[in-house]
Design a protein around this motif. Structure first.
Motif, PDB file in Angstrom:
ATOM      1  N   TYR A   1      -7.858   5.783  -2.366  1.00  0.00           N
ATOM      2  CA  TYR A   1      -7.304   4.364  -2.217  1.00  0.00           C
ATOM      3  C   TYR A   1      -6.564   4.060  -0.910  1.00  0.00           C
ATOM      4  N   PHE A   2      -5.774   5.042  -0.423  1.00  0.00           N
ATOM      5  CA  PHE A   2      -5.260   5.043   0.975  1.00  0.00           C
ATOM      6  C   PHE A   2      -6.411   4.728   2.018  1.00  0.00           C
ATOM      7  N   LEU A   3      -7.318   5.475   2.045  1.00  0.00           N
ATOM      8  CA  LEU A   3      -8.456   5.091   3.087  1.00  0.00           C
ATOM      9  C   LEU A   3      -9.064   3.821   3.112  1.00  0.00           C
ATOM     10  N   THR A   4      -9.649   3.223   1.680  1.00  0.00           N
ATOM     11  CA  THR A   4     -10.050   1.996   1.608  1.00  0.00           C
ATOM     12  C   THR A   4      -8.982   0.957   1.785  1.00  0.00           C
ATOM     13  N   GLN A   5      -8.041   1.171   1.462  1.00  0.00           N
ATOM     14  CA  GLN A   5      -6.851  -0.083   1.940  1.00  0.00           C
ATOM     15  C   GLN A   5      -6.568   0.026   2.929  1.00  0.00           C
ATOM     16  N   SER A   6      -6.500   1.111   3.917  1.00  0.00           N
ATOM     17  CA  SER A   6      -6.332   1.105   5.276  1.00  0.00           C
ATOM     18  C   SER A   6      -7.345   0.447   6.255  1.00  0.00           C
ATOM     19  N   ILE A   7      -8.643   0.769   5.629  1.00  0.00           N
ATOM     20  CA  ILE A   7      -9.763   0.237   6.271  1.00  0.00           C
ATOM     21  C   ILE A   7      -9.790  -1.303   6.203  1.00  0.00           C
ATOM     22  N   ALA A   8      -9.383  -2.047   5.116  1.00  0.00           N
ATOM     23  CA  ALA A   8      -9.175  -3.269   4.815  1.00  0.00           C
ATOM     24  C   ALA A   8      -8.219  -3.945   5.450  1.00  0.00           C
ATOM     25  N   SER A   9      -7.131  -3.230   5.743  1.00  0.00           N
ATOM     26  CA  SER A   9      -5.854  -3.961   6.493  1.00  0.00           C
ATOM     27  C   SER A   9      -6.451  -3.724   8.026  1.00  0.00           C
ATOM     28  N   ILE A  10      -6.917  -2.919   8.525  1.00  0.00           N
ATOM     29  CA  ILE A  10      -7.339  -2.823   9.942  1.00  0.00           C
ATOM     30  C   ILE A  10      -8.250  -4.010  10.122  1.00  0.00           C
ATOM     31  N   ASN A  11      -9.180  -3.989   9.290  1.00  0.00           N
ATOM     32  CA  ASN A  11     -10.165  -5.278   9.463  1.00  0.00           C
ATOM     33  C   ASN A  11      -9.371  -6.693   9.344  1.00  0.00           C
TER      34      ASN A  11
ATOM     35  N   LEU B   1       0.671  -1.211   0.165  1.00  0.00           N
ATOM     36  CA  LEU B   1       0.092   0.018   0.139  1.00  0.00           C
ATOM     37  C   LEU B   1       0.879   1.231  -0.075  1.00  0.00           C
ATOM     38  N   LEU B   2       1.763   1.423   0.904  1.00  0.00           N
ATOM     39  CA  LEU B   2       2.833   2.647   0.852  1.00  0.00           C
ATOM     40  C   LEU B   2       3.514   2.793  -0.321  1.00  0.00           C
ATOM     41  N   LYS B   3       3.726   1.943  -1.113  1.00  0.00           N
ATOM     42  CA  LYS B   3       4.439   1.807  -2.426  1.00  0.00           C
ATOM     43  C   LYS B   3       3.862   2.108  -3.569  1.00  0.00           C
ATOM     44  N   PHE B   4       2.521   1.798  -3.279  1.00  0.00           N
ATOM     45  CA  PHE B   4       1.653   2.135  -4.412  1.00  0.00           C
ATOM     46  C   PHE B   4       1.036   3.351  -4.452  1.00  0.00           C
ATOM     47  N   ILE B   5       0.977   3.833  -3.539  1.00  0.00           N
ATOM     48  CA  ILE B   5       0.620   5.282  -3.429  1.00  0.00           C
ATOM     49  C   ILE B   5       1.334   6.372  -4.216  1.00  0.00           C
ATOM     50  N   PRO B   6       2.917   6.339  -3.897  1.00  0.00           N
ATOM     51  CA  PRO B   6       3.547   7.311  -4.650  1.00  0.00           C
ATOM     52  C   PRO B   6       3.664   7.095  -6.115  1.00  0.00           C
TER      53      PRO B   6
ATOM     54  N   LEU C   1      -7.149  14.821 -10.011  1.00  0.00           N
ATOM     55  CA  LEU C   1      -8.042  13.438 -10.154  1.00  0.00           C
ATOM     56  C   LEU C   1      -7.232  12.426  -9.376  1.00  0.00           C
ATOM     57  N   ALA C   2      -5.803  12.478  -9.864  1.00  0.00           N
ATOM     58  CA  ALA C   2      -4.775  11.321  -9.161  1.00  0.00           C
ATOM     59  C   ALA C   2      -4.553  11.844  -7.908  1.00  0.00           C
ATOM     60  N   THR C   3      -4.538  12.833  -7.228  1.00  0.00           N
ATOM     61  CA  THR C   3      -4.310  13.087  -5.935  1.00  0.00           C
ATOM     62  C   THR C   3      -5.505  12.472  -5.224  1.00  0.00           C
ATOM     63  N   GLU C   4      -6.698  12.782  -5.847  1.00  0.00           N
ATOM     64  CA  GLU C   4      -7.992  12.474  -5.023  1.00  0.00           C
ATOM     65  C   GLU C   4      -8.079  10.798  -5.126  1.00  0.00           C
ATOM     66  N   ALA C   5      -7.591  10.060  -6.124  1.00  0.00           N
ATOM     67  CA  ALA C   5      -7.781   8.795  -6.457  1.00  0.00           C
ATOM     68  C   ALA C   5      -6.617   8.055  -5.260  1.00  0.00           C
ATOM     69  N   SER C   6      -5.341   8.637  -5.081  1.00  0.00           N
ATOM     70  CA  SER C   6      -4.584   8.120  -4.285  1.00  0.00           C
ATOM     71  C   SER C   6      -5.117   8.219  -2.894  1.00  0.00           C
ATOM     72  N   LEU C   7      -5.570   9.414  -2.275  1.00  0.00           N
ATOM     73  CA  LEU C   7      -6.405   9.516  -1.070  1.00  0.00           C
ATOM     74  C   LEU C   7      -7.428   8.412  -0.805  1.00  0.00           C
TER      75      LEU C   7
END
Length: 337
Positions: free
Chosen positions: A61-71, A39-44, A53-59
């Motif tokens: 992506y970070f939020l959804t993947q973080s929720i999935a990782s926490i779960n 996750l941390l290497k795909f964001i950059p 649009l790319a900045t919004e998409a990266s944000l």
């Protein structure tokens, strides 16, 4: 720093290593660490300060993947605590499966997937649709709930087919096509991991590589751009072959892995699932044919003077891909003789 090619190559190299760490780990925590590094290497790679649009998409992506990782982390901790409580095994398996399905963009957790795809470039879309599905899919195969996954397969093929009907954005359309293909990949990995790997290599990497490569070099993002640009007849025929191959229509090579999966499902007497998957594939073929229809039948007279030229090397690659697609039935016949 993130915009330079050398830094992107470095992050892509770490991205590959993170996948290898996750799939080769012998513990759940090792898998979780590999997912976090990924996750941390795909964001950059997907973030771009010059593109909102790319900045919004990266944000997103970070939020959804973080929720999935926490779960996922919560699920494996709960699994260690309730190791001897067999009544919780069903609940834990669904939680772990849901975490991996959210990471892949599968239904019913797919709402973030088309929106993020719309803000990414074609090359980043290719990575997200192919490479980023490898780690969650393999982790899912370690601990999947069969009945739950069967329900998810049906939802994937239906929503992936119906969701692409009213789309004019090519990136969103390919995102829903990826959701539909995810249903086929889940059915393949339920049968055997080797069959899933074969499907991934033969179908996803090959077909998506050509289509995404073409859209990338032509800088196309919407369906109307396909008939506003005056393409040569040979390029149109190549697109026809590869889109039909991507839809899984015989005699093209995209039908070959689907044929194998259908045979295995029928052998296991899963007739209803096979029927649903075949019928939804016809719907996917419909919106691929809609794109081909736009290319062949429509003509934009105001810019008829505009000519599109493709470099010889790129055009040679397109012809090679098309020939390989057209030889699919010969390969399929030889395989089943």
């Amino acid at each position: 720093m993130f915009s330079s090619n050398s830094s992107k190559m470095f992050f892509f190299f770490i991205l590959i290593n993170s996948t290898l760490i996750a799939i080769s780990s012998n513990s759940w925590f090792g898998c979780w660490i590999g997912l976090k590094i990924n996750l941390l290497k795909f964001i950059p790679l997907i973030s771009n300060s010059n593109n909102l649009l790319a900045t919004e998409a990266s944000l997103k992506y970070f939020l959804t993947q973080s929720i999935a990782s926490i779960n996922f982390l919560f699920s494996i901790l709960l699994k260690m605590i309730l190791l001897k409580n067999f009544e919780m095994i069903f609940f834990l398996s669904i939680m772990i499966n849901s975490s991996m399905l959210m990471k892949m963009g599968s239904t019913p957790f797919h709402f973030w997937f088309p929106n993020i795809e719309k803000g990414l470039s074609w090359m980043n879309n290719l990575i997200l649709m192919t490479w980023q599905k490898i780690t969650p899919m393999i982790i899912l195969s370690y601990y999947f709930n069969k009945n739950f996954i069967l329900f998810i397969i049906i939802m994937n093929v239906i929503i992936g087919a119906l969701g692409g009907l009213n789309q004019t954005s090519l990136r969103k359309l390919m995102a829903f096509s990826s959701i539909n293909n995810l249903g086929w990949m889940l059915s393949a990995i339920m049968i055997a991991e080797n069959l899933w790997l074969f499907y991934l290599l033969m179908y996803t990497f090959y077909n998506h590589n050509y289509i995404f490569f073409f859209f990338f070099i032509m800088n196309m993002f919407y369906i109307n751009q396909l008939f506003m640009n005056n393409l040569t007849p040979l390029i149109k025929i190549n697109l026809l072959i590869n889109f039909l191959s991507l839809g899984g229509l015989p005699p093209f090579i995209g039908f070959f892995p689907k044929w194998i999966i259908i045979n295995f499902l029928i052998m296991n007497q899963m007739y209803f699932l096979t029927f649903i998957m075949i019928m939804t594939s016809l719907i996917v073929l419909f919106f691929y044919i809609r794109i081909i229809y736009s290319i062949f039948m429509f003509n934009y007279l105001k810019i008829k003077w505009l000519k599109i030229f493709i470099k010889n090397n790129n055009f040679l690659m397109i012809n090679i891909f098309s020939f390989f697609s057209f030889s699919g039935m010969i390969i399929s016949t030889l395989f089943f003789m």
